[in-house]
Design a protein around this motif. Sequence first.
Motif, PDB file in Angstrom:
ATOM      1  N   ASN A  32       4.639  11.819   7.027  1.00 52.02           N
ATOM      2  CA  ASN A  32       3.204  11.918   7.262  1.00 52.02           C
ATOM      3  C   ASN A  32       2.582  12.852   6.216  1.00 52.02           C
ATOM      4  O   ASN A  32       2.636  12.585   5.032  1.00 52.02           O
ATOM      5  CB  ASN A  32       2.942  12.365   8.688  1.00 52.02           C
ATOM      6  N   THR A  33       2.037  13.978   6.652  1.00 48.98           N
ATOM      7  CA  THR A  33       1.393  14.913   5.729  1.00 48.98           C
ATOM      8  C   THR A  33       2.428  15.651   4.889  1.00 48.98           C
ATOM      9  O   THR A  33       3.462  16.084   5.401  1.00 48.98           O
ATOM     10  CB  THR A  33       0.532  15.910   6.499  1.00 48.98           C
ATOM     11  N   ARG A  52      -2.440  13.670   3.010  1.00 47.70           N
ATOM     12  CA  ARG A  52      -2.055  12.923   4.190  1.00 47.70           C
ATOM     13  C   ARG A  52      -1.592  11.512   3.814  1.00 47.70           C
ATOM     14  O   ARG A  52      -1.643  11.130   2.636  1.00 47.70           O
ATOM     15  CB  ARG A  52      -3.218  12.907   5.168  1.00 47.70           C
ATOM     16  N   SER A  53      -1.152  10.775   4.800  1.00 45.58           N
ATOM     17  CA  SER A  53      -0.610   9.448   4.532  1.00 45.58           C
ATOM     18  C   SER A  53      -1.674   8.492   4.001  1.00 45.58           C
ATOM     19  O   SER A  53      -1.337   7.491   3.356  1.00 45.58           O
ATOM     20  CB  SER A  53       0.037   8.871   5.795  1.00 45.58           C
ATOM     21  N   ASP A  54      -2.951   8.799   4.252  1.00 43.94           N
ATOM     22  CA  ASP A  54      -4.033   7.964   3.703  1.00 43.94           C
ATOM     23  C   ASP A  54      -4.504   8.484   2.342  1.00 43.94           C
ATOM     24  O   ASP A  54      -5.528   8.054   1.833  1.00 43.94           O
ATOM     25  CB  ASP A  54      -5.207   7.891   4.680  1.00 43.94           C
ATOM     26  N   TYR A  55      -3.765   9.453   1.806  1.00 45.89           N
ATOM     27  CA  TYR A  55      -4.020  10.064   0.492  1.00 45.89           C
ATOM     28  C   TYR A  55      -5.236  10.980   0.470  1.00 45.89           C
ATOM     29  O   TYR A  55      -5.645  11.434  -0.602  1.00 45.89           O
ATOM     30  CB  TYR A  55      -4.119   9.009  -0.621  1.00 45.89           C
ATOM     31  N   SER A  56      -5.822  11.267   1.629  1.00 45.45           N
ATOM     32  CA  SER A  56      -6.866  12.276   1.658  1.00 45.45           C
ATOM     33  C   SER A  56      -6.222  13.644   1.448  1.00 45.45           C
ATOM     34  O   SER A  56      -5.058  13.859   1.817  1.00 45.45           O
ATOM     35  CB  SER A  56      -7.625  12.238   2.979  1.00 45.45           C
ATOM     36  N   ASN A  73       5.365   7.893  -2.447  1.00 44.50           N
ATOM     37  CA  ASN A  73       6.035   7.497  -1.214  1.00 44.50           C
ATOM     38  C   ASN A  73       7.351   6.762  -1.480  1.00 44.50           C
ATOM     39  O   ASN A  73       8.287   6.849  -0.686  1.00 44.50           O
ATOM     40  CB  ASN A  73       5.119   6.626  -0.366  1.00 44.50           C
TER      41      ASN A  73
END
Length: 115
Positions: A32-33, A52-56, A73
């Motif tokens: 995850n993060t 984070r996993s959404d690249y934020s 990843n």
Amino acid sequence: QVQLVESGGGLVQAGGSLRLSCAASGSFFTINTMGWYRQAPGKLRDLVANIRSDYSTTYLDSVKGRFTISRDNAKNMVYLQMNSLKPEDTADYYCNVVIDGRMYWGRGTQVTVSS
């Protein structure tokens, strides 16, 4: 068992650059993060940056515009590109990763910035 191994620390002059890397290994399903913390002598451990996993991403105010966090990843790796380093960036830097809902820490890598 999950292991985090950091590399890339060292001694650099003010204004210089370093790139930290952290590799996660072991048996797991989901990362995850991923992030980096730092701790200077006599001070608390602070979050420097995370992704984070959404690249934020999130950055410590004092490193915004100078540091960039990224992740790969496919390689289970997180990086911290540090530019325009200042003496106040001197600290032990720790990789921090949430894997399968649990938080893991690396052993740390030392960054020293001379003036």
